[in-house]
Scaffold this motif. Structure first.
Motif, short mmCIF file in Angstrom:
data_model
loop_
_atom_site.label_atom_id
_atom_site.label_comp_id
_atom_site.label_asym_id
_atom_site.label_seq_id
_atom_site.Cartn_x
_atom_site.Cartn_y
_atom_site.Cartn_z
N PHE A 89 0.83 -1.20 0.00
CA PHE A 89 0.00 0.00 0.00
C PHE A 89 0.86 1.26 0.00
O PHE A 89 0.58 2.21 -0.73
CB PHE A 89 -0.94 0.00 1.22
N ILE A 90 1.90 1.26 0.79
CA ILE A 90 2.81 2.42 0.85
C ILE A 90 3.52 2.61 -0.48
O ILE A 90 3.61 3.74 -1.00
CB ILE A 90 3.82 2.26 2.01
N ILE A 91 4.00 1.53 -1.08
CA ILE A 91 4.70 1.62 -2.36
C ILE A 91 3.76 2.13 -3.44
O ILE A 91 4.13 3.02 -4.23
CB ILE A 91 5.31 0.26 -2.74
N ILE A 92 2.56 1.59 -3.50
CA ILE A 92 1.59 2.04 -4.50
C ILE A 92 1.21 3.49 -4.28
O ILE A 92 1.09 4.27 -5.24
CB ILE A 92 0.35 1.11 -4.49
N SER A 93 1.04 3.91 -3.04
CA SER A 93 0.72 5.30 -2.74
C SER A 93 1.83 6.24 -3.19
O SER A 93 1.57 7.31 -3.76
CB SER A 93 0.48 5.49 -1.24
N VAL A 94 3.07 5.86 -2.95
CA VAL A 94 4.20 6.69 -3.36
C VAL A 94 4.26 6.77 -4.89
O VAL A 94 4.48 7.85 -5.45
CB VAL A 94 5.52 6.14 -2.78
N LEU A 95 4.06 5.67 -5.59
CA LEU A 95 4.08 5.67 -7.05
C LEU A 95 2.96 6.53 -7.62
O LEU A 95 3.17 7.27 -8.58
CB LEU A 95 4.00 4.25 -7.59
N ILE A 96 1.78 6.45 -7.06
CA ILE A 96 0.66 7.27 -7.53
C ILE A 96 0.94 8.75 -7.28
O ILE A 96 0.67 9.60 -8.14
CB ILE A 96 -0.66 6.82 -6.86
N THR A 97 1.53 9.07 -6.13
CA THR A 97 1.88 10.45 -5.83
C THR A 97 2.93 10.97 -6.81
O THR A 97 2.82 12.09 -7.31
CB THR A 97 2.39 10.57 -4.39
N LEU A 98 3.95 10.17 -7.09
CA LEU A 98 4.98 10.59 -8.04
C LEU A 98 4.40 10.77 -9.44
O LEU A 98 4.76 11.72 -10.15
CB LEU A 98 6.12 9.56 -8.07
N PHE A 99 3.52 9.88 -9.85
CA PHE A 99 2.89 9.99 -11.15
C PHE A 99 2.03 11.26 -11.23
O PHE A 99 2.05 11.97 -12.24
CB PHE A 99 2.05 8.75 -11.45
#
Length: 73
Positions: free
Chosen positions: A4-14
């Motif tokens: 969840f943390i990894i996906i959240s960070v990737l979505i934020t970066l995108f």
């Protein structure tokens, strides 16, 4: 939990990438912004897999004929 943390960070970066990459286009011409936002990634994908003619048609749709006329003058 780490997924969840990894996906959240990737979505934020995108999201940050989209904001900084397309903000100048939006300021330049807000009415044409959605065409650019949709047309450019699709055109790049089609050009990458070998559909160059479709890529050119999408470019014409996304950028419009107005830009060509302005550059020719």
């Amino acid at each position: 939990m780490t997924e969840f943390i990894i996906i959240s960070v990737l979505i934020t970066l995108f999201g940050a990438f989209l904001y900084w990459a397309y903000l100048p286009d939006y300021r330049r011409n807000p009415k044409e912004f959605w065409r650019t936002l949709i047309g450019m990634p699709i055109g790049m994908l089609l050009g990458g897999i070998g559909f160059n003619e479709l890529n050119e048609q999408i470019k014409k749709w996304a950028f419009g004929e107005k830009n060509k006329k302005k550059t020719e003058k």
